[in-house]
Design a protein around this motif. Sequence first.
Motif, mmCIF file in Angstrom:
data_model
loop_
_atom_site.group_PDB
_atom_site.id
_atom_site.type_symbol
_atom_site.label_atom_id
_atom_site.label_comp_id
_atom_site.label_asym_id
_atom_site.label_seq_id
_atom_site.Cartn_x
_atom_site.Cartn_y
_atom_site.Cartn_z
ATOM 1 N N SER A 70 0.854 -1.198 0.000
ATOM 2 C CA SER A 70 0.000 0.000 0.000
ATOM 3 C C SER A 70 0.883 1.239 0.000
ATOM 4 C CB SER A 70 -0.920 0.016 1.229
ATOM 5 O OG SER A 70 -0.169 0.127 2.426
ATOM 6 N N GLY A 71 0.315 2.336 -0.505
ATOM 7 C CA GLY A 71 1.018 3.619 -0.502
ATOM 8 C C GLY A 71 1.413 4.116 -1.872
ATOM 9 N N LEU A 72 1.464 3.244 -2.868
ATOM 10 C CA LEU A 72 1.865 3.630 -4.225
ATOM 11 C C LEU A 72 0.928 3.000 -5.248
ATOM 12 C CD1 LEU A 72 5.762 3.220 -4.035
ATOM 13 C CD2 LEU A 72 4.498 5.386 -4.112
ATOM 14 N N GLN A 73 0.923 3.597 -6.441
ATOM 15 C CA GLN A 73 0.164 3.073 -7.568
ATOM 16 C C GLN A 73 1.125 2.749 -8.714
ATOM 17 O OE1 GLN A 73 -3.144 2.508 -7.414
ATOM 18 N NE2 GLN A 73 -3.178 3.310 -5.327
ATOM 19 N N ALA A 74 0.683 1.876 -9.600
ATOM 20 C CA ALA A 74 1.505 1.518 -10.750
ATOM 21 C C ALA A 74 1.828 2.757 -11.579
ATOM 22 C CB ALA A 74 0.783 0.479 -11.603
ATOM 23 N N ASN A 75 3.069 2.814 -12.085
ATOM 24 C CA ASN A 75 3.574 3.853 -12.975
ATOM 25 C C ASN A 75 3.943 5.156 -12.268
ATOM 26 O OD1 ASN A 75 4.368 4.102 -15.718
ATOM 27 N ND2 ASN A 75 2.756 5.630 -16.034
ATOM 28 N N GLU A 76 3.752 5.244 -10.939
ATOM 29 C CA GLU A 76 4.240 6.420 -10.223
ATOM 30 C C GLU A 76 5.763 6.386 -10.181
ATOM 31 O OE1 GLU A 76 0.883 7.906 -7.132
ATOM 32 O OE2 GLU A 76 1.979 6.097 -6.513
ATOM 33 N N SER A 77 6.366 7.562 -10.065
ATOM 34 C CA SER A 77 7.820 7.698 -10.127
ATOM 35 C C SER A 77 8.392 7.876 -8.719
ATOM 36 C CB SER A 77 8.198 8.904 -10.998
ATOM 37 O OG SER A 77 9.604 9.055 -11.074
ATOM 38 N N VAL A 78 9.405 7.056 -8.368
ATOM 39 C CA VAL A 78 10.036 7.147 -7.051
ATOM 40 C C VAL A 78 11.541 7.315 -7.208
ATOM 41 C CG1 VAL A 78 8.250 5.805 -5.895
ATOM 42 C CG2 VAL A 78 10.245 4.636 -6.839
ATOM 43 N N VAL A 79 12.151 7.969 -6.251
ATOM 44 C CA VAL A 79 13.596 8.210 -6.277
ATOM 45 C C VAL A 79 14.317 6.941 -5.837
ATOM 46 C CG1 VAL A 79 15.489 9.584 -5.328
ATOM 47 C CG2 VAL A 79 13.276 10.664 -5.809
ATOM 48 N N VAL A 80 15.317 6.539 -6.625
ATOM 49 C CA VAL A 80 16.124 5.362 -6.271
ATOM 50 C C VAL A 80 17.569 5.738 -5.931
ATOM 51 C CG1 VAL A 80 14.713 3.797 -7.640
ATOM 52 C CG2 VAL A 80 16.693 4.880 -8.692
ATOM 53 N N PHE A 81 17.942 6.981 -6.209
ATOM 54 C CA PHE A 81 19.291 7.443 -5.866
ATOM 55 C C PHE A 81 19.249 8.948 -5.599
ATOM 56 C CE2 PHE A 81 23.516 9.114 -6.924
ATOM 57 C CZ PHE A 81 24.311 8.319 -6.117
ATOM 58 N N GLY A 82 19.829 9.353 -4.451
ATOM 59 C CA GLY A 82 19.860 10.767 -4.091
ATOM 60 C C GLY A 82 18.959 11.132 -2.936
ATOM 61 N N GLN A 83 18.376 10.128 -2.241
ATOM 62 C CA GLN A 83 17.429 10.402 -1.163
ATOM 63 C C GLN A 83 18.058 11.166 0.001
ATOM 64 O OE1 GLN A 83 17.991 7.407 -2.606
ATOM 65 N NE2 GLN A 83 16.286 5.986 -2.314
ATOM 66 N N ASN A 84 19.364 11.020 0.197
ATOM 67 C CA ASN A 84 20.017 11.669 1.344
ATOM 68 C C ASN A 84 20.025 13.180 1.231
ATOM 69 O OD1 ASN A 84 21.850 11.176 -0.862
ATOM 70 N ND2 ASN A 84 23.499 11.925 0.444
ATOM 71 N N LEU A 85 19.735 13.725 0.047
ATOM 72 C CA LEU A 85 19.714 15.172 -0.147
ATOM 73 C C LEU A 85 18.288 15.733 -0.148
ATOM 74 C CD1 LEU A 85 22.374 15.507 -2.995
ATOM 75 C CD2 LEU A 85 22.705 15.886 -0.547
ATOM 76 N N LEU A 86 17.322 14.892 0.128
ATOM 77 C CA LEU A 86 15.934 15.292 -0.078
ATOM 78 C C LEU A 86 15.164 15.489 1.219
ATOM 79 C CD1 LEU A 86 14.962 12.889 -3.010
ATOM 80 C CD2 LEU A 86 15.801 15.247 -3.148
#
Length: 296
Positions: free
Chosen positions: A268-284
């Motif tokens: 739960s929490g996401l839907q298909a085709n949504e965009s998520v960060v896979v690199f760079g989260q430490n700056l966000l």
Amino acid sequence: MRSCIIAFLVLNMLVSCGKKEEKEQAQQPAAIKKNKIVKVVTKRVQKVSVTETKKAYGHTVPFKSVDVFSKVNGVVLKKNRELGETVNAGDVLAVVRQDIPGMEFADHEVKANLSGTVFKDFTEEGATVTVQKPLFNVARLDPILAEIKIPEEWLTRINFEQPINAYLEAFPTQTFQARLYRLLPQNDSKSRSAIARLKISNPNLKIKAGMFVTAEFKFSRHDALVIPVDALVRSGLEYYVFKVQNNVVHKQLIQPGEIFGRNQEILSGLQANESVVVFGQNLLDDGVQVEVEEVQ
């Protein structure tokens, strides 16, 4: 004098305010502190068909083993087999002479009652033996069994026709095919586990009793939403990702499921085709603007 005191107080207030501002800036992510757009790598949430895989652990045991006794009390006159040797049912393993003063008896032959391997050896030539104690243990090691503990809730999901992959630390590059052979009648009440025995072909007898085994069970296939495991961020007991919408990231709490290779199932929490960060989260942080590089 009074003007000097006023000037000193004003200067002190300015220094304090400057330090407070520096502290607040230091607590912000680097992207906010520098007030610039952050470059991140993203990937789309995918809907894929997955096979649920579970692992259980245990050790190998002989398929069958029997103790071999002498039928008479006496002394071992001759020993024909040693530990680890192969025997057939009916082979003479040892000869025992009854040792009763003033009486003579025919020598007694101790014979194997199972074809297999001399698994345990309890005697030597010249040793005194009795009918109560075994001289040998003969075991059948092909096939060999893997005895493992499985959670009670698996009992409704496994069956005797189900193919199972078995892995042994002694043979790290090999996968052995196993089948469920037997479920023991009593569960382990402390761990709420059932004891299962798996049958593994062992024609060359290279799998020895007592080896550590990992058994991999594959259950039903189903559709699942997955993201790369690198996208997942944990904070205490919560899991979240950074979802990208219109080049702005939003912190999104999610409920993770199973891990399939390098992919994490999302319940739960996401839907298909949504965009998520896979690199760079430490700056966000929530609401930060980003420049997106999307990977497939």
